[in-house]
Design a protein around this motif. Structure first.
Motif, PDB file in Angstrom:
ATOM      1  N   THR A 280       1.012  -1.194   0.176  1.00  0.00           N
ATOM      2  CA  THR A 280      -0.125  -0.075  -0.219  1.00  0.00           C
ATOM      3  C   THR A 280       0.720   1.274  -0.062  1.00  0.00           C
ATOM      4  N   ILE A 281       1.852   1.400   0.782  1.00  0.00           N
ATOM      5  CA  ILE A 281       2.693   2.459   0.982  1.00  0.00           C
ATOM      6  C   ILE A 281       3.215   3.025  -0.330  1.00  0.00           C
ATOM      7  N   PRO A 282       4.082   2.091  -1.320  1.00  0.00           N
ATOM      8  CA  PRO A 282       4.381   2.661  -2.626  1.00  0.00           C
ATOM      9  C   PRO A 282       3.286   3.010  -3.582  1.00  0.00           C
ATOM     10  N   LEU A 283       2.169   2.292  -3.283  1.00  0.00           N
ATOM     11  CA  LEU A 283       1.097   2.708  -4.262  1.00  0.00           C
ATOM     12  C   LEU A 283       0.545   4.090  -3.908  1.00  0.00           C
ATOM     13  N   PHE A 284       0.365   4.262  -2.604  1.00  0.00           N
ATOM     14  CA  PHE A 284      -0.302   5.947  -2.243  1.00  0.00           C
ATOM     15  C   PHE A 284       0.946   6.744  -2.682  1.00  0.00           C
ATOM     16  N   THR A 285       2.209   6.313  -2.400  1.00  0.00           N
ATOM     17  CA  THR A 285       3.227   7.535  -2.734  1.00  0.00           C
ATOM     18  C   THR A 285       3.098   7.722  -4.073  1.00  0.00           C
ATOM     19  N   PHE A 286       3.030   6.733  -4.925  1.00  0.00           N
ATOM     20  CA  PHE A 286       3.028   7.073  -6.499  1.00  0.00           C
ATOM     21  C   PHE A 286       1.821   8.149  -6.895  1.00  0.00           C
ATOM     22  N   VAL A 287       0.662   7.653  -6.119  1.00  0.00           N
ATOM     23  CA  VAL A 287      -0.699   8.559  -6.328  1.00  0.00           C
ATOM     24  C   VAL A 287      -0.176   9.897  -5.989  1.00  0.00           C
ATOM     25  N   GLY A 288       0.491  10.151  -4.876  1.00  0.00           N
ATOM     26  CA  GLY A 288       0.836  11.392  -4.441  1.00  0.00           C
ATOM     27  C   GLY A 288       1.625  12.275  -5.514  1.00  0.00           C
ATOM     28  N   TYR A 289       2.821  11.510  -6.012  1.00  0.00           N
ATOM     29  CA  TYR A 289       3.472  12.103  -6.739  1.00  0.00           C
ATOM     30  C   TYR A 289       2.730  12.438  -8.075  1.00  0.00           C
ATOM     31  N   LEU A 290       2.070  11.520  -8.550  1.00  0.00           N
ATOM     32  CA  LEU A 290       1.053  11.878  -9.577  1.00  0.00           C
ATOM     33  C   LEU A 290       0.433  13.291  -9.709  1.00  0.00           C
ATOM     34  N   MET A 291      -0.221  13.242  -8.412  1.00  0.00           N
ATOM     35  CA  MET A 291      -1.002  14.615  -8.229  1.00  0.00           C
ATOM     36  C   MET A 291      -0.401  15.690  -8.080  1.00  0.00           C
ATOM     37  N   ALA A 292       1.017  15.381  -7.372  1.00  0.00           N
ATOM     38  CA  ALA A 292       2.037  16.810  -7.337  1.00  0.00           C
ATOM     39  C   ALA A 292       2.463  17.248  -8.550  1.00  0.00           C
ATOM     40  N   GLU A 293       2.951  16.366  -9.396  1.00  0.00           N
ATOM     41  CA  GLU A 293       3.363  16.751 -10.809  1.00  0.00           C
ATOM     42  C   GLU A 293       2.360  17.213 -11.652  1.00  0.00           C
ATOM     43  N   SER A 294       1.029  17.082 -11.550  1.00  0.00           N
ATOM     44  CA  SER A 294       0.065  17.429 -12.440  1.00  0.00           C
ATOM     45  C   SER A 294      -0.379  18.785 -12.027  1.00  0.00           C
ATOM     46  N   LYS A 295      -1.633  19.077 -12.379  1.00  0.00           N
ATOM     47  CA  LYS A 295      -2.287  20.365 -12.191  1.00  0.00           C
ATOM     48  C   LYS A 295      -3.393  20.231 -11.243  1.00  0.00           C
ATOM     49  N   THR A 296      -3.356  19.064 -10.361  1.00  0.00           N
ATOM     50  CA  THR A 296      -4.408  18.884  -9.547  1.00  0.00           C
ATOM     51  C   THR A 296      -4.062  20.021  -8.130  1.00  0.00           C
ATOM     52  N   PRO A 297      -3.117  20.676  -7.807  1.00  0.00           N
ATOM     53  CA  PRO A 297      -2.983  21.493  -6.818  1.00  0.00           C
ATOM     54  C   PRO A 297      -3.969  22.800  -7.162  1.00  0.00           C
ATOM     55  N   GLU A 298      -3.540  23.288  -8.400  1.00  0.00           N
ATOM     56  CA  GLU A 298      -4.497  24.273  -9.004  1.00  0.00           C
ATOM     57  C   GLU A 298      -5.882  24.116  -9.271  1.00  0.00           C
ATOM     58  N   ARG A 299      -6.508  22.860  -9.313  1.00  0.00           N
ATOM     59  CA  ARG A 299      -7.878  22.695  -9.548  1.00  0.00           C
ATOM     60  C   ARG A 299      -8.506  22.601  -8.156  1.00  0.00           C
ATOM     61  N   LEU A 300      -7.606  22.086  -7.210  1.00  0.00           N
ATOM     62  CA  LEU A 300      -8.110  21.948  -5.949  1.00  0.00           C
ATOM     63  C   LEU A 300      -8.269  23.300  -5.239  1.00  0.00           C
ATOM     64  N   VAL A 301      -7.407  24.354  -5.544  1.00  0.00           N
ATOM     65  CA  VAL A 301      -7.358  25.658  -4.960  1.00  0.00           C
ATOM     66  C   VAL A 301      -8.498  26.290  -5.738  1.00  0.00           C
ATOM     67  N   ARG A 302      -8.686  26.082  -6.718  1.00  0.00           N
ATOM     68  CA  ARG A 302      -9.950  26.840  -7.456  1.00  0.00           C
ATOM     69  C   ARG A 302     -11.230  26.349  -6.874  1.00  0.00           C
ATOM     70  N   THR A 303     -11.252  25.221  -6.726  1.00  0.00           N
ATOM     71  CA  THR A 303     -12.653  24.624  -5.897  1.00  0.00           C
ATOM     72  C   THR A 303     -12.949  25.033  -4.547  1.00  0.00           C
ATOM     73  N   ALA A 304     -11.866  25.076  -3.715  1.00  0.00           N
ATOM     74  CA  ALA A 304     -11.920  25.497  -2.512  1.00  0.00           C
ATOM     75  C   ALA A 304     -12.334  27.116  -2.453  1.00  0.00           C
ATOM     76  N   THR A 305     -11.708  27.883  -3.240  1.00  0.00           N
ATOM     77  CA  THR A 305     -11.839  29.296  -3.493  1.00  0.00           C
ATOM     78  C   THR A 305     -13.252  29.652  -3.850  1.00  0.00           C
ATOM     79  N   ALA A 306     -13.772  28.779  -4.848  1.00  0.00           N
ATOM     80  CA  ALA A 306     -15.174  29.076  -5.020  1.00  0.00           C
ATOM     81  C   ALA A 306     -16.191  28.653  -3.974  1.00  0.00           C
ATOM     82  N   TRP A 307     -15.752  27.808  -3.057  1.00  0.00           N
ATOM     83  CA  TRP A 307     -16.834  27.496  -2.188  1.00  0.00           C
ATOM     84  C   TRP A 307     -16.754  28.365  -0.889  1.00  0.00           C
ATOM     85  N   VAL A 308     -15.714  28.432  -0.550  1.00  0.00           N
ATOM     86  CA  VAL A 308     -15.306  29.037   0.931  1.00  0.00           C
ATOM     87  C   VAL A 308     -14.526  30.387   0.754  1.00  0.00           C
ATOM     88  N   GLY A 309     -14.180  30.943  -0.607  1.00  0.00           N
ATOM     89  CA  GLY A 309     -13.404  32.219  -0.522  1.00  0.00           C
ATOM     90  C   GLY A 309     -14.458  33.517  -0.035  1.00  0.00           C
TER      91      GLY A 309
END
Length: 599
Positions: free
Chosen positions: A93-122
């Motif tokens: 489980t540990i390497p698989l979850f670590t791989f998932v985290g790196y995929l998200m960090a290297e993609s544009k997931t942080p931008e989409r996450l921040v945009r969604t959170a800003t729209a709802w609680v900004g």
């Protein structure tokens, strides 16, 4: 020399203070444990890889064992390759979850996450700061590491917070400490490792952690709202269309969490199988749906980086497992407990203070996984002695890690933030203090309000009790969930009521049926009379002569010899006997009787 370089130049005074503190630590450990312990601590503080420190310390401990038969190198390998560790699904489980985290960090997931959170609680007071809190927590949950969150989400939000009008002190402190907030949420990797080490049900741990996790997030959200109001930060008007649009754009990442939860809760897949499905799903959406990553250009690079980290973590876990085996084998926790009791630390609140300080220091000098593996075998015997609950101890463990990661002078988040934002690490100490205070306040609440840690699993505990009652057996499963057990294979009652109802952890013996005892001298029953008659040769049920009389007199015997009936015949009283006739003076009737042979 550039300004950035001058900002990170070493301070001689700070270096002297740091080395002085480290030298004092080595001296204290040497005084307590001897030269071998001082050597291991010194090597660890000087930067030797942690797995080497743990493995070397384990081998050194066995080689210095008092029993010559135990002084062998092979004691390390059996614990590393044993089924308890090598056969655990967590290693997959540990390497698989670590791989998932790196995929998200290297993609544009942080931008989409921040945009969604800003729209709802900004639109709330301190809206963008609240977005930072929630985005950091969720991203840490996905990636399993605070460092990745500080680099990805913090690097994205720090300029936005400064542009919005937040002070540099608050903005930098928030992104530095926010990186560890997701460690106390369901499915976080530290919880996974803790459940593996202690044998707790992973699903129940995920349920129990919700209330304490929301408490910590509530503290940070409230503080962010207060700062937003105090610094008069303008709010972002709520736009329903933008909120729905941003959520729709983020829907595939939301599917990662939904897939994991559904697999676990429905028992469709085990935790390692669910991690494999999540990893495949994340790879597909990032490479083929969003197309943020390329199979040819990015996949090999991301996989190498994630597996290097996962391999390091697993190696540390293996060496820590061997060290744990030595600690348990030598009963070191029992010795420490006896020493604590001798000096008067025999109250639960005293132990809780000592435990939290120990975990705080350990969390600052070790990574989270290693701290859990090293501390668990040391802490659990004390927790069992003082009657602490397993979920209570688990939440304190992880919350101490959150606090340690951000606590001066050696918190991991401080060094990562110093590197990411080109700030001297000592300049972050004062900045982090308010947020460390929030985490410390949450830790105090969790520590001294244990009901908060198991409030959501009380129903599960009661279900085990009800099942045991229906099956007429001891509620052993409930006891394992109510208090830490000295011997998990033989759980004992936790509450005083259960200790009374189940002596020594066993079902109470049924009450014995009352025994009727005959009074002394009482006549035996009819059945006993028959048995006695058979033994003595008499007819069963024949009437007995009264006590103190002979059953057959001499006249009876004479009558029997002559063929007559004795007085004892048929149990009747003997007839009165006529006097014998005087010879020569018999009457005619008497002479007639004598002639006939009668009486």
């Amino acid at each position: 020399m550039s300004a950035a370089a001058s900002n990170v130049s070493p301070n001689p005074r700070t270096a002297k203070i740091t080395f002085g503190i480290l030298g004092a630590v080595v001296a204290i450990m040497g005084a307590i444990g001897g030269a071998a312990v001082a050597l291991v601590v010194a090597l660890a503080l000087l930067g030797m890889p942690l797995f080497a420190v743990m493995g070397g310390a384990t081998e050194l401990a066995w080689l210095l064992h008092a029993d010559p038969d135990q002084q062998v190198f092979r004691r390390l390998a059996p614990e590393v390759f044993g089924s308890r560790f090598a056969g655990s699904p967590i290693l997959t489980t540990i390497p698989l979850f670590t791989f998932v985290g790196y995929l998200m960090a290297e993609s544009k997931t942080p931008e989409r996450l921040v945009r969604t959170a800003t729209a709802w609680v900004g639109w709330l007071p301190g809206g963008l700061a609240i977005v930072c809190v929630l985005a950091s927590a969720v991203f840490t949950l996905f990636t399993g590491g605070s460092g990745v969150t500080i680099i990805a989400v913090g690097g994205l939000l720090l300029p936005a917070l400064r542009q919005k009008g937040y002070s540099e002190k608050f903005a930098l402190g928030l992104v530095t400490t926010g990186g560890s907030l997701g460690l106390l949420l369901p499915f976080a990797l530290p919880l996974l490792v803790y459940a593996m080490v202690t044998g707790l049900d992973f699903q129940l741990v995920n349920k129990a952690v919700i209330a304490p996790g929301l408490l910590v997030l509530g503290f940070f959200v409230a503080y962010s709202a207060w700062i937003g109001t105090k610094e008069k930060i303008p709010r972002t008007p709520f736009d329903l269309r933008e909120a729905l649009s941003s959520t729709w754009a983020f829907k595939w990442e939301i599917g990662v969490f939904v897939l994991l939860v559904v697999c676990i809760l429905t028992n469709t897949a085990e935790i390692d199988e669910a991690a494999g499905l999540v990893a495949l799903y994340t790879l597909c959406i990032e490479c083929f749906v969003y197309k943020d990553l390329s199979i040819k250009k990015d996949l090999v690079r991301v996989a190498k980086a994630s597996m290097a980290l996962a391999g390091a973590v697993i190696l540390i876990l293996a060496m820590a497992n061997s060290l744990t085996s030595y600690v348990v084998d030598q009963r070191l926790p029992d010795r420490v407990l006896e020493a604590m009791l001798r000096v008067g630390l025999d109250k639960t609140w005293q132990f809780l203070i000592v435990m939290n300080l120990f975990l705080l220091v350990l969390g600052m000098i070790m990574d989270g996984f290693s701290a859990i593996l090293v501390a668990v075998p040391l802490i659990l015997p004390f927790a069992a002695h003082f009657g602490l609950g397993p979920f209570h101890v688990a939440i304190m463990f992880v919350l101490n890690l959150e606090l340690a990661f951000s606590c001066p002078p050696m918190g991991l988040n401080l060094f990562i933030s110093s590197f990411r934002f080109n700030r001297p690490v000592v300049s972050l100490y004062r900045i982090a203090v308010p947020f460390v205070g929030l985490l410390a306040a949450a830790l105090l609440v969790v520590t001294y309000v244990p009901r908060l840690s198991n409030a959501l699993v009380l129903g599960d505990i009661q279900e085990w009790r009800d099942r045991a009652a229906r099956e007429h057996r001891t509620p052993r499963e409930a006891w394992r969930l109510e208090c830490v057990q000295q011997d998990p294979s033989n759980p004992l009652p936790c509450s005083e009521e259960d200790k009374k109802n189940f002596p020594n952890g066993q079902m109470p013996e049924p009450a014995a049926a009352p025994t009727v005892v005959n009074d002394a001298g009482a006549a035996p029953s009819g059945e006993e009379e028959d048995i006695e008659s058979l033994i003595s040769g008499k007819d069963a049920g024949a009437p007995k002569a009264e006590a103190g009389t002979n059953p057959e007199s001499e006249d009876d015997l004479e009558g029997l010899i002559k063929g007559g009936g004795g007085a004892a015949d048929a149990g009747a009283d003997a007839a009165p006997k006529k006097p014998a006739p005087v010879p020569g003076h018999e009457t005619e009737d008497e002479l007639e009787n004598l002639i006939k042979g009668g009486h």
